[in-house]
Design a protein around this motif. Structure first.
Motif, PDB file in Angstrom:
ATOM      1  N   ASP A   1       0.792  -1.478   0.444  1.00 46.82           N
ATOM      2  CA  ASP A   1       0.211  -0.007  -0.062  1.00 46.82           C
ATOM      3  C   ASP A   1       1.356   0.825  -0.211  1.00 46.82           C
ATOM      4  N   GLY A   2       2.150   1.100  -0.937  1.00 51.39           N
ATOM      5  CA  GLY A   2       3.077   1.851  -1.299  1.00 51.39           C
ATOM      6  C   GLY A   2       3.820   2.681   0.221  1.00 51.39           C
ATOM      7  N   ALA A   3       3.620   1.347   0.623  1.00 48.98           N
ATOM      8  CA  ALA A   3       4.631   2.229   2.154  1.00 48.98           C
ATOM      9  C   ALA A   3       6.380   1.768   1.676  1.00 48.98           C
ATOM     10  N   VAL A   4       7.165   2.643   2.172  1.00 49.67           N
ATOM     11  CA  VAL A   4       8.452   2.071   2.391  1.00 49.67           C
ATOM     12  C   VAL A   4       8.929   2.000   3.696  1.00 49.67           C
ATOM     13  N   THR A   5       9.885   0.609   3.623  1.00 45.90           N
ATOM     14  CA  THR A   5      10.500   0.255   4.791  1.00 45.90           C
ATOM     15  C   THR A   5      11.897   0.034   4.559  1.00 45.90           C
ATOM     16  N   ILE A   6      11.845  -0.053   5.893  1.00 44.81           N
ATOM     17  CA  ILE A   6      13.492   0.573   6.403  1.00 44.81           C
ATOM     18  C   ILE A   6      13.852  -0.899   6.882  1.00 44.81           C
ATOM     19  N   CYS A   7      15.529  -1.473   6.540  1.00 40.73           N
ATOM     20  CA  CYS A   7      15.375  -2.858   7.442  1.00 40.73           C
ATOM     21  C   CYS A   7      16.641  -2.884   7.999  1.00 40.73           C
TER      22      CYS A   7
END
Length: 848
Positions: free
Chosen positions: A153-159
């Motif tokens: 849903d358009g999210a930017v995730t950081i790992c």
């Protein structure tokens, strides 16, 4: 200016960022929505940092500090790998760089966080509402390294991951840096300058001394020989260039010169008859010196009248058969997977390997047939090279970061080396299948204990330095993340190795004799570039598609240019971009040559012995082995930043750069291939391989990005020279753009030269340069306006071109009257000789 530890409070002239109610805004414009409550944002303050940055950088960072800050986040439980959404965006153009292999990165564009690719190194967002740009850069905090990934849903995730189950954390205060600016190029400069202050393990390009090969012409042995490289072949290759009048100033002896063998081999003997690198990726160093091929070289062997001959066709046959073995190996793997009969394939593999042994002259024999003597080795070879080839300034050799592809063989040297199984991070699951990764994982790495990293590199490099080697090309750099479990994680292991490498480069190679390769991951740049001044910005030059696409001979060349251009946006902040070698007789050699001419880095080839297009080479290289180099590194123009010049069927890649007296834009049709997320590889898009229309304008040269060039951006009028079409046009900043149609894998180079008013303002004049060189403007060394004319210094021989609104009354070449041609369209031409005694520089005086 306040000192780094000052308690002075910086006051922001405006509230740039706001994180509240699940929304992250920049100058009042919502950038991210649905930001989790456990995500934090902290403004950047350089005054809190203990920093060794030069005052000029610190001043710049302080001035822009209100435009930067850090994301952090927290979780309830500690882990060695944590993933968190930073929020979501949709309908906003982005440009990103992501790892498509362990070691190589490339660009990707889109308009939603869900369209990001795994292992994204940075994300640039367009903010047209404020005529601004924002960059989000995942960084290193404590023992963790981070990257961006797509979310739903358009999210930017950081790992954030440590690479070791023994290194865990639950919260981060500064795991991603955010910066905003009105100019995208200034944005990257400011952002990486801020990180230079924040992180203590790297420095910026502007702080470094680049290798002296940066403006020279060179030859690399890789595509010419692969693993069959040997002294006699190298000698004859250099001799070809010298006889043609374009002797290389540097030589890179690539993979194949080392002393390696396999775990099951006799530890006291080198493995023989290797051709392609797939065979060697499980091999390990058995000693830190040269392999037998070079160890057996006798001093003076190639200097006398009875020097050994060399048959380049044998090498070409070996390479062709090596490629066949590699292809048959893939067929065998496919047959195993499908349960098909292997007997025919196995039989052919044995047959081709026998043919390879016969071409080498039998099992265990060297290609060059050198006899072993008491005096010799690589030291004697480099000494003989310099005796014969007087202009050869530098000789570099290749090695992997861990020594060889498979590291160092345990028990073979004085070093404490252990075979460490490889473990790939989950983020690499989304990257392209890579033979090198498969082979390294299959064979594991013989890892020298990190406590011995200094000893390891110094032992190799001091020997090489004493043998006449002036630098190293360090490859397979980004593999430490595979083997870091027992060594404190990927950050701590990398620190130890990069510190050892840094110290050795300082002690053995004048602090700058190194090219970094296979290194395009943020771990390397944030931890390993304290001293390293130059590195590759693209994947390898591939003369054909190794997976069999017949069009790959064409589309891979455009892919290479896209890698180099967009990677330079970030890599160029820290190290000098190196666009890699290519082959002058390749079907797309001219396409490559046009980009190398204006890339701002070294120009080097990997031609097979006896296979050269010297007419092409001489358009890039002066007879003294120098090149007319631009004074910056090439970058994509603004109108290309959020476009896809590989397969959108409408965008031509345009890159800008500067010469001393003008700007240049190269327009390249790279359409025809690109990254396919569905199959997770770069492949051809044949429907895109077609002519593309576009336009170019003088305002697309980013004049203000270089102090030496900024004044040229204020000119009232320019002359535009089209190198390939041999046309002149006049243009102002308000003129209509020049329209073009570029055929597939072709290009045009546009030189923009400010017009100077002479003779009281009645005469318009601009020096263009030598039209027989691709970087025409790079040949102008000096320009001085005098009362009734102009005086110039021009390097090179060939056709000189200038624009002049009137015919000169007289022209002098090296203090003697010279004939010239002036045409009513403003073209002023004359032929210049190459005068060796003057270093190829001619003095011109033009009088009106």
């Amino acid at each position: 200016m306040a000192a780094p530890n000052s308690t002075l409070e910086l006051k922001s002239p405006e509230k740039v960022f706001d994180l509240s109610d699940g929304k992250f805004s920049v100058r009042g414009v919502r950038l991210l929505s649905e930001v989790p409550k456990n995500v934090t944002f902290t403004s950047f303050s350089p005054l809190r940092e203990a920093c060794d940055a030069p005052p000029s950088i610190l001043e710049r960072v302080i001035a822009a500090s209100h435009r930067g800050g850090f994301f952090g986040f927290s979780e309830a439980s500690a882990s060695d790998r944590l993933t968190m959404s930073l929020g979501s965006f949709r309908g906003r153009n982005f440009l990103s760089i992501f790892r498509f292999k362990t070691w190589w990165s490339t660009q990707w564009v889109g308009s939603s966080g869900s369209e990001l690719q795994k292992e994204t190194q940075w994300l640039l967002l367009e903010i047209p509402e404020r005529k601004s740009y924002v960059v989000i850069i995942p960084v290193i905090e404590n023992g963790f390294r981070s990257a961006l990934h797509p979310g739903s849903d358009g999210a930017v995730t950081i790992c954030a991951e440590s690479g070791s189950t023994q290194v865990k954390a639950s919260s981060f205060a500064a795991i991603a840096y955010v910066h905003v600016a009105e100019n995208p190029y200034e944005l990257m400069r400011e952002a990486y300058s801020a990180l230079r202050v924040h992180l203590p393990w790297f420095t910026l390009l502007e702080e470094k001394t680049v290798p002296r090969i940066v403006d020279k012409f060179g030859w690399c042995t890789w595509d010419a020989f692969y693993l069959t490289v040997n002294p006699v072949g190298v000698w004859h290759g250099l001799k070809d260039f010298a006889q043609a009048g374009v002797a290389p100033r540097f030589l890179i002896i690539d993979d194949g010169w080392q002393s390696v063998n396999f775990d099951g081999d006799d530890p006291h003997h080198d493995s023989n008859n290797l051709v392609l690198c797939g065979e060697q990726m499980n091999a390990r160093l058995r000693r830190l010196h040269e392999g037998d091929k070079f160890k057996k070289y006798q001093s003076g062997l190639l200097l006398g009248p009875n020097a050994p001959s060399f048959n380049p066709m044998t090498t070409k046959e070996l390479i062709a058969k090596g490629i066949e073995v590699e292809r048959l190996g893939k067929q065998r793997d496919e047959a195993v997977s499908s349960g098909s009969d292997l007997s025919e394939i196995e039989s052919r593999i044995v047959e081709v390997k026998k043919e390879i042994d016969d071409l080498f002259g039998g099992e265990g024999k060297e290609c060059e047939g050198a006899k072993q003597g008491d005096v010799g080795g690589i030291k004697a070879f480099t000494r003989d090279l310099r005796t014969e080839f007087k202009g050869l300034d530098d000789v570099y050799v290749w090695h992997a970061l861990c020594g060889a592809w498979g590291g160092v063989r345990p028990g073979a040297t004085h070093l404490d080396s252990r075979i460490i199984p490889c473990k790939l991070s989950p983020g690499l699951d989304g990257t392209m299948q890579d033979l090198a990764v498969v082979k390294i994982v299959e064979g594991s790495i013989g890892l020298v204990h990190p406590h011995q990293a200094n000893d390891f590199y110094h032992s190799m490099h001091s020997y090489l330095s004493q043998s006449g080697i002036t630098g190293v090309k360090v490859d397979v750099i980004h593999c430490l993340e595979y083997v870091c479990e027992e060594y404190g994680g990927r950050v701590e292991l990398a620190k130890a190795y990069y510190d050892g490498l840094t110290n050795s480069i300082i002690n053995n190679f004048n602090g700058s004799g190194i090219i970094a390769s296979m290194q395009q991951c943020n771990d390397f740049f944030f931890l390993g570039t304290k001293q390293i001044p130059m590195g590759r910005v693209g994947d390898d030059f591939w003369f054909q598609d190794p997976n069999g696409d017949p069009m790959g001979v064409f589309w891979l060349q455009g892919v290479h240019m896209i890698h180099c251009s967009y990677n330079s946006l970030w890599i160029g902040q820290m190290i000098q971009p190196d666009w890699d070698m290519f082959q002058s007789d390749h079907v797309c050699a001219k396409f490559h040559a046009g980009s190398r001419a204006i890339c701002g880095g070294p120009v080097y080839f990997s031609d097979n012995v006896g296979s050269h297009d010297f007419d092409l080479i001489k358009k890039l290289v002066f007879p003294d082995g120098t090149v007319p180099k631009c004074i910056h590194f090439a970058l994509p123009t603004r109108d290309c930043l959020f476009k896809n010049p590989l397969f959108d069927q409408k965008t031509v890649l345009k890159i800008w750069n500067f010469n001393k007296y003008g700007g240049v834009i190269g327009a390249f049709n790279c359409q025809g291939a690109g990254w396919d997320p569905k199959v997770q590889k770069i492949r051809g898009f044949p429907e895109c391989y077609k002519p593309i229309n576009g336009s170019v304008h003088v305002t697309e040269v980013e004049w203000n990005q270089n102090k030496e060039a900024s004044h040229m951006g204020k000119a009232e009028e320019y002359v535009v020279y089209l190198n390939q079409a041999d046309e002149l046009h006049l243009m102002t900043t308000k003129s209509e753009p020049l329209q073009f149609t570029i055929q597939p894998t072709t290009f045009e180079l546009y030189s923009f030269v400010p017009l100077t008013n002479l003779g009281g303002g009645s005469i318009k004049f601009a020096p263009i340069g030598l039209t027989n060189m691709f970087n025409t403007g790079g040949t102008i060394q000096e320009l001085k306006c005098v009362e009734k004319g102009a005086k110039l210094k021009v390097k090179g021989g060939g056709k000189f071109l200038a624009y002049s609104s009137e015919s000169p009354k007289k022209l002098q070449l090296n203090d003697s009257d010279a004939a010239f041609v002036w045409l009513p369209d403003g073209k002023l031409t004359l032929n210049l000789p190459w005068i060796e005694e003057a270093g190829g520089v001619s003095d011109l005086a033009i009088f009106f």
